[in-house]
Design a protein around this motif. Structure first.
Motif, PDB file in Angstrom:
ATOM      1  N   GLU A 113       0.951  -1.252   0.128  1.00  0.00           N
ATOM      2  CA  GLU A 113      -0.106   0.014  -0.012  1.00  0.00           C
ATOM      3  C   GLU A 113       0.892   1.303   0.156  1.00  0.00           C
ATOM      4  O   GLU A 113       0.416   2.272  -0.449  1.00  0.00           O
ATOM      5  CB  GLU A 113      -1.042   0.110   1.250  1.00  0.00           C
ATOM      6  CG  GLU A 113      -2.069  -0.812   1.030  1.00  0.00           C
ATOM      7  CD  GLU A 113      -1.721  -2.393   1.275  1.00  0.00           C
ATOM      8  OE1 GLU A 113      -1.251  -2.639   2.259  1.00  0.00           O
ATOM      9  OE2 GLU A 113      -2.190  -3.237   0.654  1.00  0.00           O
ATOM     10  N   ALA A 114       2.127   1.184   0.328  1.00  0.00           N
ATOM     11  CA  ALA A 114       3.001   2.199   0.313  1.00  0.00           C
ATOM     12  C   ALA A 114       3.790   2.441  -0.814  1.00  0.00           C
ATOM     13  O   ALA A 114       5.042   3.070  -0.730  1.00  0.00           O
ATOM     14  CB  ALA A 114       3.946   2.080   1.679  1.00  0.00           C
ATOM     15  N   VAL A 115       3.411   1.962  -1.909  1.00  0.00           N
ATOM     16  CA  VAL A 115       4.200   2.159  -3.238  1.00  0.00           C
ATOM     17  C   VAL A 115       4.455   3.254  -3.694  1.00  0.00           C
ATOM     18  O   VAL A 115       5.673   3.422  -4.232  1.00  0.00           O
ATOM     19  CB  VAL A 115       3.653   0.795  -4.216  1.00  0.00           C
ATOM     20  CG1 VAL A 115       2.257   1.689  -4.855  1.00  0.00           C
ATOM     21  CG2 VAL A 115       4.490   0.745  -5.115  1.00  0.00           C
ATOM     22  N   LYS A 116       3.443   4.124  -3.451  1.00  0.00           N
ATOM     23  CA  LYS A 116       3.836   5.585  -3.969  1.00  0.00           C
ATOM     24  C   LYS A 116       4.929   6.150  -3.209  1.00  0.00           C
ATOM     25  O   LYS A 116       5.969   6.735  -3.831  1.00  0.00           O
ATOM     26  CB  LYS A 116       2.604   6.322  -4.011  1.00  0.00           C
ATOM     27  CG  LYS A 116       2.791   7.784  -4.367  1.00  0.00           C
ATOM     28  CD  LYS A 116       1.295   8.483  -4.382  1.00  0.00           C
ATOM     29  CE  LYS A 116       1.578  10.017  -4.758  1.00  0.00           C
ATOM     30  NZ  LYS A 116       0.451  10.742  -4.421  1.00  0.00           N
ATOM     31  N   SER A 117       4.817   6.154  -1.845  1.00  0.00           N
ATOM     32  CA  SER A 117       5.792   6.896  -1.259  1.00  0.00           C
ATOM     33  C   SER A 117       7.267   6.081  -1.314  1.00  0.00           C
ATOM     34  O   SER A 117       8.245   6.774  -1.488  1.00  0.00           O
ATOM     35  CB  SER A 117       5.590   6.956   0.450  1.00  0.00           C
ATOM     36  OG  SER A 117       5.223   5.595   0.833  1.00  0.00           O
ATOM     37  N   TRP A 118       7.298   4.873  -1.492  1.00  0.00           N
ATOM     38  CA  TRP A 118       8.582   4.103  -1.535  1.00  0.00           C
ATOM     39  C   TRP A 118       9.069   4.396  -2.926  1.00  0.00           C
ATOM     40  O   TRP A 118      10.505   4.529  -2.998  1.00  0.00           O
ATOM     41  CB  TRP A 118       8.091   2.574  -1.680  1.00  0.00           C
ATOM     42  CG  TRP A 118       9.037   1.545  -1.817  1.00  0.00           C
ATOM     43  CD1 TRP A 118      10.315   1.261  -0.780  1.00  0.00           C
ATOM     44  CD2 TRP A 118       9.585   0.794  -2.980  1.00  0.00           C
ATOM     45  NE1 TRP A 118      11.092   0.273  -1.639  1.00  0.00           N
ATOM     46  CE2 TRP A 118      10.749   0.446  -2.749  1.00  0.00           C
ATOM     47  CE3 TRP A 118       8.946   0.857  -4.224  1.00  0.00           C
ATOM     48  CZ2 TRP A 118      11.137  -0.847  -3.670  1.00  0.00           C
ATOM     49  CZ3 TRP A 118       9.488   0.017  -5.076  1.00  0.00           C
ATOM     50  CH2 TRP A 118      10.567  -0.708  -4.930  1.00  0.00           C
ATOM     51  N   PHE A 119       8.348   4.544  -3.994  1.00  0.00           N
ATOM     52  CA  PHE A 119       8.777   4.874  -5.367  1.00  0.00           C
ATOM     53  C   PHE A 119       9.218   6.393  -5.488  1.00  0.00           C
ATOM     54  O   PHE A 119      10.381   6.866  -5.906  1.00  0.00           O
ATOM     55  CB  PHE A 119       7.562   4.780  -6.485  1.00  0.00           C
ATOM     56  CG  PHE A 119       8.328   5.114  -7.691  1.00  0.00           C
ATOM     57  CD1 PHE A 119       9.352   4.142  -8.163  1.00  0.00           C
ATOM     58  CD2 PHE A 119       7.724   5.965  -8.574  1.00  0.00           C
ATOM     59  CE1 PHE A 119       9.921   4.647  -9.598  1.00  0.00           C
ATOM     60  CE2 PHE A 119       8.227   6.556 -10.017  1.00  0.00           C
ATOM     61  CZ  PHE A 119       9.241   5.484 -10.299  1.00  0.00           C
ATOM     62  N   TYR A 120       8.515   7.366  -4.841  1.00  0.00           N
ATOM     63  CA  TYR A 120       8.894   8.632  -4.719  1.00  0.00           C
ATOM     64  C   TYR A 120      10.325   8.685  -3.927  1.00  0.00           C
ATOM     65  O   TYR A 120      11.244   9.590  -4.341  1.00  0.00           O
ATOM     66  CB  TYR A 120       7.843   9.509  -3.922  1.00  0.00           C
ATOM     67  CG  TYR A 120       6.964  10.229  -4.958  1.00  0.00           C
ATOM     68  CD1 TYR A 120       6.069   9.314  -6.012  1.00  0.00           C
ATOM     69  CD2 TYR A 120       6.739  11.587  -5.091  1.00  0.00           C
ATOM     70  CE1 TYR A 120       5.229   9.611  -6.886  1.00  0.00           C
ATOM     71  CE2 TYR A 120       5.759  12.021  -6.110  1.00  0.00           C
ATOM     72  CZ  TYR A 120       4.988  11.158  -6.941  1.00  0.00           C
ATOM     73  OH  TYR A 120       3.948  11.724  -7.606  1.00  0.00           O
TER      74      TYR A 120
END
Length: 168
Positions: free
Chosen positions: A57-64
């Protein structure tokens, strides 16, 4: 099975946020080609290290976070050389039409230390919430709030100083 699902989440995240990710990379390096390289390197790093993502679920912050770290690594490697893209050169070239749209803000933001600039860019230009900014930068929420406040203070002081210089 979990990796397949996570890969799909990552792919969707990259696709949905491609403009924002590019803009984020560009805000660090100020060059189209370098920003594209950073985005490409970030995608490669994310895809090859997808198993390190503990919370899908934290894929966006992980990628950023990967994009920010890749941009910072790029800046460290290329400290001595700072190139400008053709559009920027044309803006400053003699005889070019004057374009002042937000140039003071951009210049002043560029002068801020990276830890403050990153917080301001992610919060206001990428429209992230404080907790998302904290996740991207790997910092405590209170640290991000402090840096945001201090960064905005520095920005305001520099903008006031610039306007005073121009009025003389």
């Amino acid at each position: 099975m979990l990796n397949r699902k996570t890969e799909k989440l990552l792919t969707r995240c990259i696709t949905e946020h491609k403009e924002n990710v590019y803009r984020l990379a560009y805000s660090y390096v100020k060059n189209k080609e370098d920003a594209l390289d950073i985005v490409q390197d970030s995608i490669y790093k994310a895809m090859t290290n997808i198993e390190l993502l503990k919370n899908p679920e934290a894929v966006k912050s992980w990628f950023y976070r990967i994009v920010v770290n890749t941009a910072l690594d790029f800046l460290r490697r290329n400290k001595k050389v700072q190139s400008m893209d053709h559009e920027t050169i044309e803006i400053y070239a003699p005889g070019a039409e004057d374009v002042y749209t937000d140039i003071d803000l951009k210049r002043t933001l560029d002068d801020l230390p990276v830890k403050y600039r990153s917080v301001i860019i992610l919060r206001y230009f990428e429209d992230m919430k404080i907790d998302e900014v904290a996740a991207v930068l790997g910092e405590n929420v209170n640290t991000i709030k402090t840096r945001l406040y201090q960064g905005l203070q520095m920005l305001r002081v520099k903008m006031v100083d610039e306007s005073l210089k121009e009025s003389k």
